[in-house]
Design a protein around this motif. Structure first.
Motif, PDB file in Angstrom:
ATOM      1  N   TRP A 299      35.609  42.806  27.416  1.00  0.00           N
ATOM      2  CA  TRP A 299      36.156  41.872  28.415  1.00  0.00           C
ATOM      3  C   TRP A 299      35.303  40.602  28.353  1.00  0.00           C
ATOM      4  O   TRP A 299      34.387  40.415  29.113  1.00  0.00           O
ATOM      5  CB  TRP A 299      36.099  42.518  29.787  1.00  0.00           C
ATOM      6  CG  TRP A 299      36.588  41.687  30.934  1.00  0.00           C
ATOM      7  CD1 TRP A 299      37.420  40.607  30.888  1.00  0.00           C
ATOM      8  CD2 TRP A 299      36.255  41.872  32.316  1.00  0.00           C
ATOM      9  NE1 TRP A 299      37.635  40.111  32.164  1.00  0.00           N
ATOM     10  CE2 TRP A 299      36.936  40.871  33.052  1.00  0.00           C
ATOM     11  CE3 TRP A 299      35.461  42.791  33.001  1.00  0.00           C
ATOM     12  CZ2 TRP A 299      36.834  40.779  34.455  1.00  0.00           C
ATOM     13  CZ3 TRP A 299      35.366  42.690  34.389  1.00  0.00           C
ATOM     14  CH2 TRP A 299      36.040  41.694  35.104  1.00  0.00           C
TER      15      TRP A 299
ATOM     16  N   PRO B 101      40.211  43.859  33.150  1.00  0.00           N
ATOM     17  CA  PRO B 101      40.334  45.287  33.414  1.00  0.00           C
ATOM     18  C   PRO B 101      39.841  45.706  34.793  1.00  0.00           C
ATOM     19  O   PRO B 101      39.936  46.885  35.154  1.00  0.00           O
ATOM     20  CB  PRO B 101      39.460  45.911  32.321  1.00  0.00           C
ATOM     21  CG  PRO B 101      38.402  44.890  32.077  1.00  0.00           C
ATOM     22  CD  PRO B 101      39.092  43.561  32.239  1.00  0.00           C
ATOM     23  N   ALA B 102      39.283  44.765  35.568  1.00  0.00           N
ATOM     24  CA  ALA B 102      38.740  45.114  36.876  1.00  0.00           C
ATOM     25  C   ALA B 102      38.729  43.883  37.768  1.00  0.00           C
ATOM     26  O   ALA B 102      38.699  42.742  37.288  1.00  0.00           O
ATOM     27  CB  ALA B 102      37.321  45.669  36.739  1.00  0.00           C
ATOM     28  N   THR B 103      38.753  44.107  39.060  1.00  0.00           N
ATOM     29  CA  THR B 103      38.518  43.060  40.043  1.00  0.00           C
ATOM     30  C   THR B 103      37.419  43.543  40.986  1.00  0.00           C
ATOM     31  O   THR B 103      37.270  44.746  41.229  1.00  0.00           O
ATOM     32  CB  THR B 103      39.777  42.716  40.857  1.00  0.00           C
ATOM     33  OG1 THR B 103      40.238  43.896  41.533  1.00  0.00           O
ATOM     34  CG2 THR B 103      40.875  42.177  39.959  1.00  0.00           C
TER      35      THR B 103
ATOM     36  N   THR C  81      39.698  49.222  39.427  1.00  0.00           N
ATOM     37  CA  THR C  81      39.853  49.350  37.983  1.00  0.00           C
ATOM     38  C   THR C  81      40.370  50.737  37.641  1.00  0.00           C
ATOM     39  O   THR C  81      40.153  51.694  38.387  1.00  0.00           O
ATOM     40  CB  THR C  81      38.513  49.100  37.259  1.00  0.00           C
ATOM     41  OG1 THR C  81      38.695  49.205  35.846  1.00  0.00           O
ATOM     42  CG2 THR C  81      37.450  50.088  37.709  1.00  0.00           C
ATOM     43  N   GLU C  82      41.046  50.846  36.508  1.00  0.00           N
ATOM     44  CA  GLU C  82      41.441  52.143  35.994  1.00  0.00           C
ATOM     45  C   GLU C  82      40.376  52.734  35.080  1.00  0.00           C
ATOM     46  O   GLU C  82      40.475  53.889  34.673  1.00  0.00           O
ATOM     47  CB  GLU C  82      42.773  52.025  35.245  1.00  0.00           C
ATOM     48  CG  GLU C  82      43.945  51.632  36.154  1.00  0.00           C
ATOM     49  CD  GLU C  82      45.252  51.557  35.394  1.00  0.00           C
ATOM     50  OE1 GLU C  82      45.242  51.770  34.159  1.00  0.00           O
ATOM     51  OE2 GLU C  82      46.290  51.283  36.025  1.00  0.00           O
ATOM     52  N   ARG C  83      39.361  51.942  34.765  1.00  0.00           N
ATOM     53  CA  ARG C  83      38.281  52.429  33.908  1.00  0.00           C
ATOM     54  C   ARG C  83      37.238  53.191  34.721  1.00  0.00           C
ATOM     55  O   ARG C  83      37.174  53.081  35.949  1.00  0.00           O
ATOM     56  CB  ARG C  83      37.615  51.263  33.179  1.00  0.00           C
ATOM     57  CG  ARG C  83      38.513  50.532  32.198  1.00  0.00           C
ATOM     58  CD  ARG C  83      37.707  49.551  31.382  1.00  0.00           C
ATOM     59  NE  ARG C  83      38.528  48.850  30.385  1.00  0.00           N
ATOM     60  CZ  ARG C  83      38.036  48.100  29.407  1.00  0.00           C
ATOM     61  NH1 ARG C  83      36.729  47.934  29.297  1.00  0.00           N
ATOM     62  NH2 ARG C  83      38.839  47.504  28.544  1.00  0.00           N
TER      63      ARG C  83
ATOM     64  N   LEU D 187      32.111  49.274  32.409  1.00  0.00           N
ATOM     65  CA  LEU D 187      33.481  49.697  32.677  1.00  0.00           C
ATOM     66  C   LEU D 187      33.994  50.310  31.385  1.00  0.00           C
ATOM     67  O   LEU D 187      34.172  49.608  30.389  1.00  0.00           O
ATOM     68  CB  LEU D 187      34.340  48.508  33.093  1.00  0.00           C
ATOM     69  CG  LEU D 187      33.800  47.654  34.259  1.00  0.00           C
ATOM     70  CD1 LEU D 187      34.573  46.357  34.363  1.00  0.00           C
ATOM     71  CD2 LEU D 187      33.866  48.425  35.560  1.00  0.00           C
TER      72      LEU D 187
END
Length: 708
Positions: free
Chosen positions: A178, A272-274, A290-292, A324
Motif C-alpha cells: 500500500w 486496504p484500510a481506514t 480493514t479486511e486484512r 496489515l
C-alpha cells in the motif's frame, strides 16, 4: 532592513537566483514521448529514461527535476537506481537496449556484479504504467538486501515565484504493498501527479544528493526503495530481504496519472484500510477498518478485533509500527499514542527546570535556558553556531514555562520554580540578548554588531514579555515588548514574514488596549495592516527569508492577512489569505501515518539544530503547527469539520517529539537513509521543538482551538 547573512546564505541566494532564471528546453524537445491522460512522458534520447512529465493543462509545471538544475544529472534520471545483493552492489542507468513503439517502451539493463538483470516496460494510456522486473540470471540463489528506484520529483525552492509556478511538494507513503506518491503543485492549483503501486512493494524511501547541496532550498533526489535492509534494516517497521532462486523474478509495478484533487487520487489508491485517526491520547483508542489481519510490530501496542473494526490501544506514549497482512500482501504504517497536552507540558517544564537551565554559568547568564543532549544531560551552547546559541529558537522554553503557568497547566510543585526561572530568564535576556534600542541578537556570545541581525526572534521575545506581564502586571514588560516591536519596524519588520508576528502583535495590542494605552495599540495594529498591504502587493514575489521559500514563510503570510482582516474587516485581506492558504496546504500530505498526515514538508532542521548535523526530511517538524494555527484562526464562516480535524491531527502528530520523561528531540530525520547514512531516527538534542506546545496552548487560551 539590516540583516546580516552568512556566506552560506549569500551563496544560497545567488544559486536560487541563477536557478530561478534558468529555463529548461523541454518545450522544444524532439525525442520520443509516451502519452498518458492529458499529458505525456518525455523520454531521454540516449537512455529512454523519462526526463519530464508534462500536463497539457499546466505545461509550465515541472513535475521532475530537469537540466536547469545544476545538481541534477543523468545519473539520477527517473527509473535509474541501484541494487545490493548477496553477490555485490551496482547501479543501473543506461540500458543495453531499448525501443519505443506503439505507445510502449522496453528497456533491458544488466546490473553487473549483482546477479540481476532488469527489464522495464512503460505503457501509455489513461495512466502511464511502469513495470520493473528484476531477474536472477545466475545459477545460484541471489538475496536482495537493497533495491532503490530514482524518482527525481521537482521538490525544491528556486525562489517563491518560480516555486509556486513550476515546482511540486512531493508526499511519499512508503507503506509496503500500500504505497503511493503524490506530487502537488506548490500553488495548490492544477493537476496533481500521482504514483500508485499496483504490484510489489515500496517499503522505504531515501534521499540522495542532499549533503552535497550546501543549503536548505532543495530536498534532494528521492529514491523509492523496495528494501533498504542493507543500510537500515529496522526502518519503517523492518526491511525485508528478497530471495530469488535461479530464473525467478521480483516485479514492482506502478501507475502514474493526473488527478484534479487530493480526494480523487486517494480514491484511486484502493486503500486496504481506514483509520479513525492516526494519533490518540493514551487511554483512548484508534479504530482500523480493514479486511486484512492487523499485527503489531514490536511490543506495547494491543490489537483487539471487534465487530466494528480492529481496536488499537497502548498503555504508554510512543509511536507504534503495525502491519496489515493478507497472505503474501503486507502493508505497514505507524500510529501514535501520546500523553495529554497538560501532562506533556508538565513533563517538559519539569525536564527544562532540571536539565536545560544553564545553572553552571556565572551571573545573569545562568538564567539562560539552552539546548541539551538528552543522552547525557550535557548543555550545547555554541556562539559560533547560531542554532545552538542561548537565544533565538530557545526562547520557546521560557515562553512555555510562563504560558503554562498563566494557563493553570502546571502542577503545584512546579509553579514556584517555573516562575523563578521565567523571572531569571527576563534578567538574562535584558542583559545579554536585547540592546538599549530594543534590537535583538541571537545569543549572548555574539558581538554587539549582531544586534538587529535577525527579525525572527522579535515576536518570540515579545510573546515572552506579554506572558510575563499577565503573571506580574509589571508595566515594564509591555514597555519592553513595545520597544522591541518599534525597533523591529525601524529595521524592516513590516517587510519580513517573521513567524508569530501577527499573533504576537494581536496579543500585545490587546494588552495595551486593556491597559488604556490606546494609541500604542492603534500603532501596532496599523503596522500589521501596512505589512499585509506590502505583501499583498508583492503577490508571489516573496523575498528571501533564510530559505528561498518554505511553509514557515507561507503560514505567517496567511496569518498576517487573516489578522489584517480581523482588524479592518476588509474583504481583500480574507481573499488574499484564502488564495495563499492553498499554497500553504500544498506542503501537507494525506499519508496514513502518524508522523506524516497533514504535516508540512521540511528537510533541513536536522542539520542546523541537531547533534547529528544531518540534512533530510524532518517529520514531524514543530513549525508544521503553523498550518494548524492558520486553520484554527480562520473565520468561522470558513472553518469546517475537515479543517478542524486536520488542525488537530497536526497538533497531535508533533507529540511524537517528546519522551515520556519530558525529554525531546529537535528533529526526527524520517527517510530510511540520507546519502547512505541510516536515518529514520530522532536526533538526541532537545532544542527548539517546544514552539509546538506554545502554539497549542495559545490557541486554547484564546479559545481558537480546544485541548486534547
Amino acid at each position: 532592513m539590516s540583516v546580516t547573512l552568512t556566506a552560506a546564505q549569500q551563496a544560497a541566494i545567488e544559486r536560487s537566483k541563477r536557478e530561478a532564471q534558468a529555463t529548461s528546453n523541454l518545450t522544444e524537445y524532439a525525442g520520443s514521448a509516451l502519452k498518458f491522460g492529458n499529458g505525456r512522458a518525455l523520454l531521454d534520447q540516449q537512455t529512454g529514461a523519462p526526463v519530464a512529465f508534462i500536463n497539457d493543462d499546466n505545461p509550465e509545471r515541472h513535475y521532475l527535476l530537469d537540466d536547469s538544475v545544476s545538481w541534477h544529472t543523468s545519473d539520477q534520471y527517473w527509473g535509474s537506481g541501484y541494487a545490493i545483493t548477496s553477490l555485490g552492489g551496482a547501479q543501473w542507468n543506461k540500458p543495453h537496449q531499448y525501443e519505443v513503439s506503439g505507445g510502449e517502451e522496453h528497456q533491458i539493463f544488466a546490473i553487473t556484479g549483482t546477479g540481476l538483470a532488469l527489464d522495464v516496460t512503460r505503457t501509455g494510456g489513461e495512466r502511464l504504467t511502469e513495470r520493473y522486473e528484476w531477474r536472477n540470471v545466475t545459477n545460484q540463489t541471489v538475496t536482495i538486501t537493497g533495491l532503490g528506484v530514482q524518482a527525481p520529483f521537482n521538490d525544491r525552492y528556486p525562489g517563491a515565484s518560480k516555486s509556486l509556478r513550476e515546482c511540486v511538494n512531493t508526499h511519499i507513503f512508503a507503506g509496503g504493498d500500500w504505497s503511493w506518491v503524490l506530487a502537488k503543485p506548490m500553488n495548490g492549483q492544477g493537476n496533481r501527479l500521482g504514483l500508485i503501486v499496483r504490484e510489489g512493494a515500496i517499503n522505504a524511501y531515501s534521499i540522495q544528493s542532499r549533503n552535497q547541496v550546501t543549503y536548505s532550498d532543495v530536498r534532494g533526489h528521492i529514491v523509492l526503495q523496495v528494501t533498504d535492509q542493507a543500510i537500515n534494516p529496522d526502518s519503517f517497521g523492518g526491511q525485508p530481504s528478497i530471495v530469488l532462486e535461479p530464473g525467478e523474478s521480483y516485479v514492482l509495478s506502478w501507475e502514474l496519472g493526473w488527478y484534479a484533487d487530493e480526494q480523487s487520487f486517494l480514491s484511486a489508491t484502493d486503500a486496504p484500510a481506514t483509520f479513525s485517526s492516526m494519533s490518540a491520547t493514551v487511554g483512548q483508542s484508534i479504530i482500523v477498518t480493514t479486511e486484512r489481519e492487523v499485527k503489531a510490530i514490536g511490543g506495547g501496542l494491543t490489537v483487539q478485533r471487534t465487530d466494528t473494526g480492529d481496536v488499537l490501544t497502548a498503555d504508554h506514549a510512543g509511536t507504534y509500527q503495525l502491519a496489515l497482512v493478507d497472505g503474501d500482501a503486507r502493508a505497514h504504517t505507524e500510529v501514535l499514542f501520546h500523553k495529554s497536552l497538560k501532562d506533556t507540558v508538565n513533563d517538559r517544564a519539569r525536564y527544562i527546570l532540571k536539565h536545560q537551565v544553564a545553572h553552571e554559568r556565572e551571573g545573569v547568564l545562568a538564567g539562560a535556558i539552552v539546548a541539551t543532549d538528552v543522552r547525557s544531560g550535557v548543555h550545547f551552547i555554541d556562539a559560533s553556531w547560531n542554532d545552538w546559541s542561548d537565544g533565538s529558537e530557545r526562547i520557546a522554553m521560557p515562553v512555555l514555562l510562563q504560558r503554562s503557568l498563566n494557563l493553570g497547566f502546571l502542577e503545584e510543585p512546579l509553579r514556584g520554580p517555573a516562575q523563578q526561572a521565567a523571572d531569571r530568564w527576563r534578567d538574562f535576556a535584558e542583559a545579554a540578548l536585547i540592546d538599549e534600542t530594543g534590537a535583538i541578537r541571537r545569543g549572548s556570545g555574539l558581538p554587539e554588531s549582531e544586534f538587529g541581525g535577525r527579525l525572527y526572534d522579535c515576536p518570540w521575545i515579545v510573546s515572552f514579555y506579554t506572558e510575563h506581564y499577565y503573571a506580574t502586571h509589571d508595566e515594564h514588560d509591555i514597555d519592553m515588548a513595545l520597544k522591541i516591536f518599534d525597533r523591529a519596524a525601524e529595521i524592516g519588520g513590516e517587510h519580513f514574514l517573521s513567524i508569530e508576528f501577527a499573533e504576537s502583535s494581536a496579543t500585545l495590542a490587546h494588552v495595551l488596549e486593556v491597559a488604556g494605552r490606546l494609541e500604542d495599540a492603534k500603532r501596532l495594529r496599523a503596522r500589521v495592516v501596512a505589512s499585509a498591504d506590502y505583501f499583498l502587493k508583492l503577490g508571489s514575489d516573496l523575498p528571501y527569508h533564510e530559505v528561498s521559500y518554505e511553509q514557515s514563510i507561507t503560514a505567517p503570510l496567511v496569518s498576517l492577512l487573516l489578522e489584517a482582516h480581523r482588524i479592518t474587516d476588509r474583504a481583500k485581506y480574507l481573499d488574499g489569505a484564502l488564495e495563499r492558504l492553498q499554497w500553504l496546504l500544498s506542503f501537507s500530505g494525506p499519508q496514513p501515518d502518524s508522523r506524516l498526515y497533514g504535516v508540512a514538508i521540511r528537510h533541513w532542521d536536522g542539520y542546523w539544530f541537531g547533534i547529528n548535523r544531518q540534512f533530510g526530511d524532518v517529520f514531524p517538524h514543530y513549525w508544521s503547527t503553523l498550518t494548524a494555527e492558520v486553520l484554527a484562526r480562520l473565520p468561522q464562516s470558513h472553518r469546517t469539520k475537515e479543517t478542524d480535524v486536520l488542525a488537530k491531527a497536526i497538533f497531535e502528530a508533533n507529540m511524537a517529539n517528546y519522551g515520556t520523561d519530558g525529554s525531546a528531540t529537535c528533529a526526527y530525520v524520517f527517510p530510511s537513509n540520507v546519502d547512505g547514512r541510516a536515518m529514520h531516527q530522532a536526533d538526541p538534542l532537545a532544542n527548539d521543538q517546544d514552539w509546538h506546545l506554545n502554539i497549542w496552548m495559545r490557541m486554547i487560551a484564546e479559545e481558537d482551538f480546544p485541548s486534547d
